[in-house]
Design a protein around this motif. Structure first.
Motif: not given
Length: 389
Positions: A128-133, A346-352, A379-389
């Motif tokens: 979810a974070g630095e190793q997002c792919n 980061n390709q994880f869901p944003v949801q309720n 969302g999740d706490a790690y998305a900000a660390s994901c540098k994927m564009k």
């Protein structure tokens, strides 16, 4: 041969190859079908299979072949299966893994082949974070999320002193980190168990000595079944309210434990009583086909297949177009059983996320009742660390 005829021949061959490449979609499903976590993998598999039934055994109008294997909740066994699926079977997409330690062990191999992995459960913080792919998508949640929702709910209910219990592996550590992120009271202790442990005598004695007013558990599959039975039998439920994430208090656990689970609170991104049309069809047909209420694992398996279908439709069957397939997956143009669905960066869901309590329904069944939203558009706490564009 003239240049025009040569070019026309190359175009014809290219077109024929493309048509052949899209004759069908091969999906590799590596999941847990034996041991204490088998029920989770079985539900993912069955939910996925039901979605394919609803899609006439096609993804994006292409016939689908699912090649399955049991990872035995073992990273080494999973590696062998993944190697076979990628090298011999040449699958187009993969899904099914339940446990985060297994996902972390096989992820690099999958991503290096540019094969898209659609997770129906495992959501390690690393991915979810630095190793997002770009080749990893999760239709369930990031490991911390359900625990964050329960942490907030425990806080809102006014509990002040909570003992935490989780297995000692990546998802267990993510779980307790998530709970503590939103719970503002005192943590009596963090108790880590062995993954797959079934006897909790020592842990229950420790909890008794701590005298907490609530206990939070993340114990998937058979672990949760045994703990809850032993917790109630030991009389600890008289003085401490039990909480868990949705998957430690879901229909598979309720079926195995029964009445001792009455009154347990949990949180989930989904519930079988959600009123949208897609969910009503999913739940009714799951009960009809399998004779049991679906768990959140089954709902996630169903959504994984529906996402794949939307992506294959999005590229008009040209699944060899890896970049196009990735963009179509990211668009998430499908009807989820949980209602609105979208991916974060980061390709994880944003949801309720919803609070649920275990009680009896109108038919007298012991089951979950959805109470209301505890975290909205989360969302999740790690998305900000994901540098994927």
């Amino acid at each position: 041969m003239t240049l025009f005829r040569y070019s026309a021949l190359l175009l014809a061959l290219s077109t024929a190859w493309s048509a052949h490449a899209a004759d069908k979609v091969k999906v590799g499903m590596v999941t847990t079908l034996s041991g204490a976590g088998a029920g989770l993998g079985v539900d993912i598999r069955d939910g996925f299979s039901l979605a394919l039934k609803h899609l006439d055994n096609k993804l994006g109008n292409l016939p689908v072949e699912v090649i399955s294997g049991d990872d035995q909740q073992n990273p080494d066994a999973a590696k062998q299966l993944v190697d076979k699926l990628l090298k011999k079977d040449k699958v187009d997409m993969m899904t099914g893994i339940v446990f985060s330690n297994v996902m972390l062990a096989v992820g690099p191999t999958i991503f290096n082949t540019k094969t898209h992995y659609i997770s129906a459960n495992a959501g390690p913080s690393q991915y979810a974070g630095e190793q997002c792919n770009p080749y990893f998508f999760n239709v369930a949640w990031q490991n911390d999320n359900l625990h964050e929702a329960v942490g907030k709910n425990v806080n809102e209910k006014g509990f002040k002193n909570v003992a935490l219990v989780a297995p000692n592996y990546p998802a267990g550590k993510d779980a307790l980190a998530g709970f503590k992120r939103y719970f503002k009271g005192k943590v009596a202790d963090e108790i880590y168990t062995k993954l797959g442990q079934l006897d909790y005598g020592a842990e229950l004695a420790q909890i008794r000595s701590l005298k907490p007013d609530a206990v939070y558990i993340f114990l998937p599959g058979g672990m949760g079944i045994n703990f809850i039975k032993q917790f109630v039998d030991a009389g600890l439920s008289k003085n401490a309210q039990l909480f868990g994430p949705g998957f430690s208090a879901d229909e598979d656990i309720i079926k195995a434990v029964g009445a001792p689970m009455l009154g347990m609170f949990n949180a989930s991104q989904w519930g079988h009583d959600m009123e949208n049309a897609q969910n009503k069809r999913f739940v009714a047909d799951f009960v009809k086909d399998y004779g049991r209420l679906p768990s959140l694992y089954a709902s996630q398996g169903y959504d994984a297949a529906m996402l794949m279908d939307s992506a294959v439709r999005g590229v008009k069957g040209k699944i060899e177009d890896k970049d196009g397939l990735g963009k179509a997956l990211k668009a998430a143009n499908f009807k989820s059983v949980r209602g609105e669905f979208r991916f974060n960066n980061n390709q994880f869901p944003v949801q309720n996320y919803y609070t649920r309590v275990i009680g009896r329904d109108a038919q007298g069944r012991i089951t979950n009742k959805t109470l209301g939203v505890v975290l909205a558009n989360h969302g999740d706490a790690y998305a900000a660390s994901c540098k994927m564009k």
